[in-house]
Design an enzyme around this catalytic site. Structure first.
Site, short mmCIF file in Angstrom:
data_model
loop_
_atom_site.label_atom_id
_atom_site.label_comp_id
_atom_site.label_asym_id
_atom_site.label_seq_id
_atom_site.Cartn_x
_atom_site.Cartn_y
_atom_site.Cartn_z
N GLU A 168 7.02 20.33 -2.99
CA GLU A 168 8.36 21.10 -3.37
C GLU A 168 9.40 21.40 -2.12
O GLU A 168 8.96 21.25 -1.01
CB GLU A 168 7.57 22.67 -3.82
N HIS A 244 13.91 29.68 -9.85
CA HIS A 244 12.95 29.62 -8.90
C HIS A 244 12.80 30.97 -8.09
O HIS A 244 12.09 31.83 -7.99
CB HIS A 244 13.28 28.40 -7.90
N ASP A 245 14.12 31.22 -7.32
CA ASP A 245 14.11 32.63 -6.31
C ASP A 245 14.12 34.07 -6.97
O ASP A 245 13.38 34.67 -6.46
CB ASP A 245 15.29 32.19 -5.30
C1 BDR Z 1 13.59 25.91 -4.20
O1 BDR Z 1 14.58 24.90 -3.35
C2 BDR Z 1 15.73 25.33 -3.25
O2 BDR Z 1 16.83 24.45 -3.36
C3 BDR Z 1 15.83 26.49 -4.14
O3 BDR Z 1 16.99 27.31 -3.63
C4 BDR Z 1 14.71 26.97 -4.36
O4 BDR Z 1 14.05 27.94 -3.32
C5 BDR Z 1 13.10 25.21 -5.28
O5 BDR Z 1 12.34 24.07 -5.19
CA CA Z 2 16.40 28.86 -1.98
#
Ligand code: BDR
Ligand code: CA
Length: 317
Positions: A168, A244-245
């Protein structure tokens, strides 16, 4: 009241995480620490200052973190990051620069200081590489037993990565730092792609922000539309962009939004699977599990909370 620190590489979903935290009045955002990833650390810090200004929260202090991975001496933004978040990190939307500067205290010292001040009440939420937290743990290892919790966005346990089959994006930036954090014993909840790719934002929701007719509403809508558009190219099967965040912030405020697996984790640092987040085989039989990995999420409830909190904030700013 819970005290929150966000550690951000302020791109688009990091900006949405700021909005979620500011819209969550049951907890207090006591500071933002800057990291690198979607943008350079300095740009992320400028974005965080400007965004907190736009939302009417000039009281939130911003601290500069380490500008590159623990094993490197420089950092360059990847083309794919600039494509997804825009060169300025916020979807090429322009908002007024803040007249404030970052604090003179370093992010690492601020993290340590905040743990000493708030102890169990402190939740630290990294949504970028784990370089700052790793450095704080090296400088003051005892904070692992004093902090309330870490709720991090990063990794993937039951699904493939988004950089390659293993990795990731946040973990891939500094696998060594992430491995040190995961194996340190600090209480941490991993909010990985397992759950964040189930929580999607679409043009339907961004239109609701546009309809607020406020500067913050327009900013959120324009910036998020850029992100959704990028996802149409990088992950067209999803039908929206991954939150995500903000999900990490959601779980920090309300842990019942996800179901978790108790497990001791590690990050592979050698060989072809470098950057993979996986169970630590040497601690498989240890009855104490320091980490929880989110494997399920209440999608409708999270999306409701997400929209209510952020729209509530943006209608007045
Ligand atoms: C994560 O990677 C970043 O690009 C995004 O802000 C997020 O934190 C997802 O893989
Ligand atoms: Ca991020």
């Amino acid at each position: 009241m819970k005290k929150l620190i966000l550690d951000l590489d302020t791109g688009i979903d990091d900006a949405l995480a700021i909005a979620y935290a500011l819209g969550s009045t049951e907890s207090e955002l006591i500071g933002i620490t800057g990291t690198y990833g979607n943008v350079l650390m300095e740009q992320g810090v400028r974005n965080a200052l400007a965004i907190t200004d736009l939302f009417g929260h000039q009281e939130v202090k911003v601290y500069k973190g380490l500008p590159h991975a623990s094993t490197k001496d420089s950092f360059e933004v990847l083309d794919i990051s600039a494509f997804i978040h825009g060169k300025n990190g916020i979807g090429e939307v322009s908002i007024p620069e803040s007249s404030r500067d970052a604090e003179s205290m370093s992010a690492v010292d601020f993290i340590i200081d905040a743990v000493k001040t708030y102890g169990e009440d402190l939740i630290y939420i990294p949504t970028g590489p784990l370089t700052n937290l790793d450095a704080a743990l090296k400088k003051a290892p005892e904070i692992k037993d004093e902090i309330g919790r870490v709720v991090l966005m990063g990794g993937a346990l039951t699904v493939p990565g988004n950089v390659n089959a293993w990795t990731e994006a946040n973990i891939s930036q500094d696998p060594d730092a992430a491995n040190n954090v995961f194996r340190s014993g600090i209480p941490a909840t991993m909010i990985g792609l397992d759950v964040t790719l189930q929580t999607l934002l679409t043009y339907k929701e961004t239109q609701q922000w546009r309809d607020l007719n406020t500067p913050a509403g327009s900013f959120l809508a324009d910036m998020s539309d850029y992100y959704i558009k990028a996802y149409e190219t990088t992950a067209p099967h999803l039908g929206g962009c991954g939150l995500h965040d903000p999900l990490a912030v959601g779980v920090a405020v309300d842990p019942t939004l996800v179901s978790t697996l108790a497990i001791n984790m590690q990050v592979d640092v050698e060989g072809p699977t470098r950057g993979r987040t996986i169970g630590d085989p040497t601690k498989l039989n240890d009855p104490d599990k320091s980490m929880q990995v989110a494997v399920g999420v209440d999608v409708p409830r999270f999306l409701d909370e997400f929209m209510n909190r952020i729209s509530g904030l943006a209608k007045n700013s």
